[in-house]
Design an enzyme around this catalytic site. Structure first.
Site, PDB file in Angstrom:
ATOM      1  N   TYR A 268      23.171  55.655  31.149  1.00 15.40           N
ATOM      2  CA  TYR A 268      23.878  54.723  32.043  1.00 15.40           C
ATOM      3  C   TYR A 268      23.291  53.310  31.891  1.00 15.40           C
ATOM      4  CZ  TYR A 268      25.995  52.822  36.289  1.00 15.40           C
ATOM      5  OH  TYR A 268      26.715  52.051  37.186  1.00 15.40           O
TER       6      TYR A 268
ATOM      7  N   LYS B 249      25.119  49.876  30.502  1.00 15.55           N
ATOM      8  CA  LYS B 249      25.275  48.684  31.341  1.00 15.55           C
ATOM      9  C   LYS B 249      24.532  47.478  30.753  1.00 15.55           C
ATOM     10  CE  LYS B 249      28.000  50.446  34.438  1.00 15.55           C
ATOM     11  NZ  LYS B 249      29.371  49.921  34.585  1.00 15.55           N
TER      12      LYS B 249
HETATM   13  N1  NAD Z   1      28.743  51.911  43.313  1.00 19.37           N
HETATM   14  C1  NAD Z   1      27.649  51.352  42.832  1.00 19.37           C
HETATM   15  O1  NAD Z   1      26.580  51.401  43.457  1.00 19.37           O
HETATM   16  C2  NAD Z   1      27.669  50.657  41.503  1.00 19.37           C
HETATM   17  C3  NAD Z   1      26.544  49.924  41.157  1.00 19.37           C
HETATM   18  C4  NAD Z   1      26.527  49.257  39.958  1.00 19.37           C
HETATM   19  C5  NAD Z   1      27.623  49.292  39.117  1.00 19.37           C
HETATM   20  N2  NAD Z   1      28.706  50.030  39.467  1.00 19.37           N
HETATM   21  C6  NAD Z   1      29.834  50.039  38.534  1.00 19.37           C
HETATM   22  O2  NAD Z   1      30.998  49.636  39.205  1.00 19.37           O
HETATM   23  C7  NAD Z   1      32.140  50.234  38.604  1.00 19.37           C
HETATM   24  C8  NAD Z   1      32.973  50.913  39.676  1.00 19.37           C
HETATM   25  O3  NAD Z   1      32.191  51.949  40.265  1.00 19.37           O
HETATM   26  P1  NAD Z   1      32.500  52.584  41.692  1.00 19.37           P
HETATM   27  O4  NAD Z   1      31.200  52.743  42.363  1.00 19.37           O
HETATM   28  O5  NAD Z   1      33.596  51.865  42.355  1.00 19.37           O
HETATM   29  O6  NAD Z   1      32.943  54.055  41.226  1.00 19.37           O
HETATM   30  P2  NAD Z   1      34.199  54.962  41.611  1.00 19.37           P
HETATM   31  O7  NAD Z   1      33.899  56.288  41.008  1.00 19.37           O
HETATM   32  O8  NAD Z   1      34.487  54.870  43.055  1.00 19.37           O
HETATM   33  O9  NAD Z   1      35.399  54.269  40.822  1.00 19.37           O
HETATM   34  C9  NAD Z   1      35.466  54.263  39.423  1.00 19.37           C
HETATM   35  C10 NAD Z   1      36.918  54.437  39.012  1.00 19.37           C
HETATM   36  O10 NAD Z   1      36.968  54.403  37.565  1.00 19.37           O
HETATM   37  C11 NAD Z   1      37.898  55.395  37.156  1.00 19.37           C
HETATM   38  N3  NAD Z   1      37.644  55.829  35.786  1.00 19.37           N
HETATM   39  C12 NAD Z   1      36.635  56.612  35.334  1.00 19.37           C
HETATM   40  N4  NAD Z   1      36.778  56.833  34.022  1.00 19.37           N
HETATM   41  C13 NAD Z   1      37.903  56.183  33.630  1.00 19.37           C
HETATM   42  C14 NAD Z   1      38.585  56.030  32.388  1.00 19.37           C
HETATM   43  N5  NAD Z   1      38.136  56.627  31.276  1.00 19.37           N
HETATM   44  N6  NAD Z   1      39.698  55.275  32.348  1.00 19.37           N
HETATM   45  C15 NAD Z   1      40.159  54.680  33.472  1.00 19.37           C
HETATM   46  N7  NAD Z   1      39.576  54.786  34.676  1.00 19.37           N
HETATM   47  C16 NAD Z   1      38.457  55.534  34.746  1.00 19.37           C
HETATM   48  C17 NAD Z   1      37.702  56.535  38.150  1.00 19.37           C
HETATM   49  O11 NAD Z   1      38.819  57.401  38.174  1.00 19.37           O
HETATM   50  C18 NAD Z   1      37.497  55.794  39.450  1.00 19.37           C
HETATM   51  O12 NAD Z   1      38.702  55.601  40.158  1.00 19.37           O
HETATM   52  C19 NAD Z   1      31.596  51.182  37.530  1.00 19.37           C
HETATM   53  O13 NAD Z   1      31.646  50.541  36.267  1.00 19.37           O
HETATM   54  C20 NAD Z   1      30.161  51.409  37.975  1.00 19.37           C
HETATM   55  O14 NAD Z   1      29.328  51.786  36.901  1.00 19.37           O
HETATM   56  C21 NAD Z   1      28.771  50.702  40.649  1.00 19.37           C
END
Ligand code: NAD
Length: 254
Positions: free
Chosen positions: A155, A159
């Site tokens: 991961y 990133k």
């Molecule tokens: N939540 C956190 O704490 C956090 C922190 C840092 C970074 N992020 C990043 O933020 C972004 C969103 O994360 P989130 O927390 O909202 O997660 P989440 O799981 O709520 O949402 C992610 C969405 O991406 C979709 N997805 C996954 N694989 C896919 C694909 N191959 N094609 C199209 N859609 C796809 C999923 O269906 C989901 O709806 C991600 O890139 C995650 O790595 C999140």
């Protein structure tokens, strides 16, 4: 004030968490939002909610790892709206709790495929779509693209890759005289289904460990990240490119 009024925005992973909050905020601030995801029912629901609130939104099924799907979605946005002004490469999958010496190559490749290949394809087709008209591309990285955390090798590498892919393309666009800004956003721990799933895997101690690791003792909310994305997408950020916006309650400040 409508800060992205009249702009056409594409948000990947828009059915949930940060992508959902971003789609809703961009639409509330005047953008026409095309949100895409694999979760069709949830995606349609988000688009419907935006329309019910008076905004403009549509949903497409779209796997960000599939280049043909990118061609189709971007092609449809251009055919329907004539241009693409904002692309938010947000779709991603979580990964943690796996020591590197137990990590399979298959697991590594799965995370890279969504989190890094997916962003590369988005940047490639986003830049193509914006060559004539310009635009803003915002790639969602993480605090784990900036600092390490045990048992997150794949991961964190994905990133970290997003962070430098962003910078390389930002200066490439500037050098080519293109009016395309490319930035990365680095969320800290935000209360979304992705973090919820990690907590479920790790149990209540995992939740407490996450809270203990936060300078504020709290996780952020999806809206906290959406506000930063809105700024980068808006004309207020017209001199901002190649930048990394950290929104993490101070997590990497220590
Ligand atoms: N939540 C956190 O704490 C956090 C922190 C840092 C970074 N992020 C990043 O933020 C972004 C969103 O994360 P989130 O927390 O909202 O997660 P989440 O799981 O709520 O949402 C992610 C969405 O991406 C979709 N997805 C996954 N694989 C896919 C694909 N191959 N094609 C199209 N859609 C796809 C999923 O269906 C989901 O709806 C991600 O890139 C995650 O790595 C999140």
């Amino acid at each position: 004030m409508a800060r992205v009024s009249g702009k056409i925005a594409l948000v990947t992973g828009g059915a949930s968490g940060l992508g959902r909050a971003t789609s809703e905020l961009l639409a509330a601030e005047g953008a026409t939002v095309v949100l895409t995801d694999l979760q069709d029912d949830q995606g349609e629901e988000v688009a419907e909610g935006i329309r019910a609130a008076g905004g403009t939104a549509g949903y497409y099924h779209h796997d960000v790892t599939d280049e043909k799907a990118w061609e189709k979605v971007v092609g449809e946005v251009l055919a329907e709206h004539g241009r693409l002004d904002i692309l938010v490469n947000n779709a991603g999958i979580g990964g943690g709790g796996v020591p590197v010496d137990e990590m399979s190559l298959e697991y590594w490749r799965q995370i890279m495929s969504v989190n890094l290949d997916g962003v590369f394809l988005g940047v490639k087709h986003g830049v193509r779509a914006m060559l004539e008209t310009g635009g803003a591309i915002i790639n969602i990285s993480s605090v784990l693209g900036l600092v390490g955390l045990p048992n997150t090798a794949a991961y964190a590498a994905s990133k970290g890759g997003v962070r430098l892919l962003t910078k390389a393309v930002a200066i490439e666009c500037a050098a080519r005289g293109l009016d395309i800004r490319v930035c990365s956003v680095h969320p800290g721990f935000i209360d979304t289904p992705m973090v919820g799933a990690a907590i479920q895997r790790g149990g209540p101690e995992r939740r407490q460990a996450i809270l203990n690791s936060q300078p504020t003792g709290q996780m952020g909310e999806p809206r906290d990240i959406a506000e930063g994305i809105l700024y980068l997408a808006s004309d207020a950020a017209k001199f901002v490119s190649g930048s990394e916006l950290i929104i993490d309650g101070g997590y990497v400040a220590r």
